[in-house]
Design an enzyme around this catalytic site. Structure first.
Site, PDB file in Angstrom:
ATOM      1  CG  HIS A  46      23.988  55.695 -19.079  1.00  0.00           C
ATOM      2  ND1 HIS A  46      24.108  54.416 -18.594  1.00  0.00           N
ATOM      3  CD2 HIS A  46      22.679  56.028 -18.956  1.00  0.00           C
ATOM      4  CE1 HIS A  46      22.918  53.990 -18.182  1.00  0.00           C
ATOM      5  NE2 HIS A  46      22.034  54.961 -18.399  1.00  0.00           N
ATOM      6  CD  GLU A  68      27.333  53.126 -19.236  1.00  0.00           C
ATOM      7  OE1 GLU A  68      26.481  53.942 -18.878  1.00  0.00           O
ATOM      8  OE2 GLU A  68      27.070  51.944 -19.503  1.00  0.00           O
ATOM      9  CG  ASN A 396      52.980  68.908 -44.883  1.00  0.00           C
ATOM     10  OD1 ASN A 396      53.565  68.013 -45.472  1.00  0.00           O
ATOM     11  ND2 ASN A 396      53.360  70.171 -44.942  1.00  0.00           N
TER      12      ASN A 396
END
Length: 661
Positions: A46, A68, A396
């Site tokens: 928000h 939201e 990796n």
């Protein structure tokens, strides 16, 4: 409002809120019924939406608004947390991070987020996220084209005269051959209703005939439906969507009004919490200013050291008292300045749990990431650069190191792999270790690839230790990957990581046991300009040893030094530790015969390992300014820099980590 004045604050606070959302999402995945976590995520999203709307970044505001809505349904118990919900929200956070990074790079923070918004809307409406969203729904969230000042002036004047501004998204058929001609016909059809003030891509590219999708903004008094129909009358037009054009300024006003309305409707609990807010006592300072302050203070430290020497020679009581007081005050100042530059590696480590989660899911691997020492502090300049090398190492390790659950089970291992990211201080260095319990490095495979690539011959290979073979994977372009994947194995190898770490003044080393796992260790300088050291003497030459590496200083009889397997050792508190002579390390000639059997030893540490450094004598503790040796002397063994002493002499600063065996 001139938003340029607030860009830095916006970027800093946006990154903080995005990191908070990221951390809380990881918690929510494990504690899906904990609504307090949802409330934390909602509050951060928000706030971010409000800031983005005020600054005019409509794509960020739009995406966070839809986040939201989903979070609001979860906290109101009308929607349950599922893996799909977490995945889509993580994807949204990643897109938001990219947009904020784009703004930091001087761009506009634009990104096509229509697909993400559609997926969030699908979740909000109780549909599966993977469901296809109608084209009409996507068109309502189209990315607005940006106008320059002249075009905005034209638009404002046209509106005053009763014109409306529309943005059109036009798509030509895939089989369209004469794209340039069709685009010209579309433009001509639209211009019958008004004036086109912008096209994207520009007209020149449309005339080149390489574009099958384009956008335009038109000023017209005709109804939108009429303009749209005239475009559809052009053959080989697949779709034409039209919607009112909203400027960045108008979007910000609308978003701000929406935020105000949301605040008015907020539950009582949220209103009560707002009263608990305290005034921030934090200010943000440009790093360059701290650098300038540090450079000035380095000169103060050198002069302070000179004053201390002069005061001890003159033996004036008033002068000595003043110098001692100045020393205490300047030491406190020094500590504060250094602290301002230091930040915890947590800022880098925080991004990895989400990344590991995503990679494990993509590769169908079961693994757990453990982070140790996230509060270890490192200089800000190094923090900013170390992220990418660590990302490469982790990718990796997950792709090549940790086996699949089935392979681990066959090997008698737990199905869940372990990945440990560890950070700790040692001397004037920070060590970051990345350890896994995977398959380890296959010596035979690496050796075969090295011979195939002409890196070395079979005769040379036979003389190499396992450690030296492991480090072959750091060679440029070296890769044992049989297939190229999106995760790693692109043929680049780990040379990129090695080069980056060395450019930071660090070192990369590898330990690996086939079948049991690997450990990549990164040694980085703290890059602190001022160090607390112990000055020692070796044949009239002075060396400074960082106090943070020192365990203890000893004076022992020469008879207490023993030989074990060709190595001189001593018994230190019940532990046998090796002894290294500084004179032999640096080939220093003995200037005078010493008949004393007493030996001065400095016991230093590196992690859990201890070593004794043999010197002629101890001079005493001293605060020194660390100066780099320069490009020509950057690789001197066991030396990390130099310093200027109070009497003008130069002393070399030891890197004890290089001497610990």
């Amino acid at each position: 409002m001139d938003t340029n004045d607030y860009i830095e604050i916006f970027l800093d606070e946006s990154n903080e809120h995005l990191q908070a959302v990221n951390d809380q999402l990881l918690k929510l995945e494990k504690q899906s019924d904990d609504l307090s976590i949802v409330n934390e995520i909602f509050r951060s999203a928000h706030t971010l939406k409000g800031m983005a709307a005020t600054m005019g970044y409509e794509d960020i505001a739009s995406l966070t608004h839809n986040m939201e809505n989903v979070l609001d349904k979860i906290r109101n118990s009308s929607l349950h947390v599922t893996t799909e919900v977490i995945d889509v929200t993580f994807a949204a956070v990643e897109a938001l991070e990219e947009m904020v990074e784009s703004i930091a790079g001087g761009n506009e923070g634009k990104k096509d987020v229509r697909d993400l918004i559609a997926r969030l809307e699908a979740i909000e409406n109780g549909k599966q996220p993977e469901e296809e969203v109608p084209v009409a729904a996507k068109a309502t969230t189209q990315e607005n084209l940006e106008l320059d000042e002249y075009q905005l002036t034209v638009l404002d004047q046209a509106k005053e005269q009763g014109f409306e501004a529309y943005q059109m998204e036009v798509a030509l058929d895939e089989g369209c051959i004469l794209k340039a001609a069709r685009a010209y016909m579309v433009v001509e059809a639209v211009e019958q209703h008004g004036e086109i003030i912008k096209t994207s891509p520009p007209v020149e590219e449309l005339e080149a005939g390489e574009v099958d999708r384009f956008s335009l903004i038109v000023l017209t008094k005709s109804p939108a439906a009429e303009v749209k129909q005239s475009v559809h009358n052009v053959s080989e037009v697949e779709s034409a969507e039209i919607s009112p054009y909203v400027t960045v300024k108008e979007e910000a006003v609308l978003a701000t009004e929406e935020i105000a309305a949301t605040k008015e409707e907020a539950p009582t609990e949220a209103k009560q919490e707002s009263h608990k807010a305290v005034t921030s006592k934090t200010i943000r300072v440009n790093l360059e200013r701290i650098d300038d302050l540090m450079n000035l203070f380095e000169e103060v430290v050198i002069d302070r050291s000179r004053l201390e020497d002069l005061a001890s020679e003159i033996k004036n009581e008033a002068l000595q008292d003043t110098v001692e007081h100045m020393s205490r005050v300047s030491e406190d100042m020094q500590s504060l300045i250094l602290t301002m530059r230091m930040v915890p590696v947590e800022q880098v480590f925080n991004r990895f749990p989400r990344m590991v989660r995503g990679l494990a899911k993509d590769l169908n691997k079961n693994l757990e990431l453990e982070i140790i020492g996230a509060d270890t502090e490192l200089d800000r300049t190094v923090i900013d650069e170390i992220g990418d090398p660590l990302v490469h190492l982790i990718r990796n390790s997950i792709d090549h190191g940790i086996e699949s659950p089935e392979q681990r089970k066959k090997a008698g291992k737990a199905e869940k792999g372990s990945l440990i990211l560890r950070a700790f201080h040692s001397g004037n260095h920070v060590f970051i270790e990345m350890e896994d319990d995977g398959a380890g490095i296959n010596r035979e495979k690496v050796a075969a690839k090295a011979i195939e690539n002409g890196v070395l011959t079979e005769a040379q290979l036979e003389k190499l230790t396992d450690q030296e073979v492991n480090e072959l994977i750091l060679a440029s372009g070296f890769s044992t990957a049989e297939t190229v994947s999106d995760i790693s194995g692109r043929g680049v190898g780990l040379d990129v990581v090695k080069n980056k770490i060395e450019s930071l003044g660090g070192k990369l080393s590898i330990e690996s046991t086939q079948g049991k796992g690997s450990k990549f260790s990164i040694q980085l300088p703290l890059t602190l300009s001022i160090l607390s050291t112990l000055l020692v003497d070796v044949s009239k030459e002075i060396y400074a040893i960082p106090l943070s590496s020192i365990i203890e200083t000893l004076m022992i009889d020469e008879k207490e030094i023993m030989d074990a397997h060709g190595q001189r050792v001593i018994d230190f508190r019940g532990n046998i530790i090796p002894i290294v002579s500084l004179r032999k390390v640096f080939n220093i000639e003995e200037t005078e015969t010493n008949n004393s059997t007493d030996q001065a030893i400095v016991v230093v540490k590196k992690g859990n390992k201890l070593t004794g450094i043999l010197v002629d004598s101890f001079i005493g503790q001293k605060e020194v300014v660390l100066k780099a040796l320069g490009a020509y002397l950057k690789d001197v063994f066991a030396i990390s820099g130099a310093t200027i002493l109070g009497d003008g002499r130069v002393a070399l600063i030891l890197d004890p980590n290089a001497l610990v065996k």
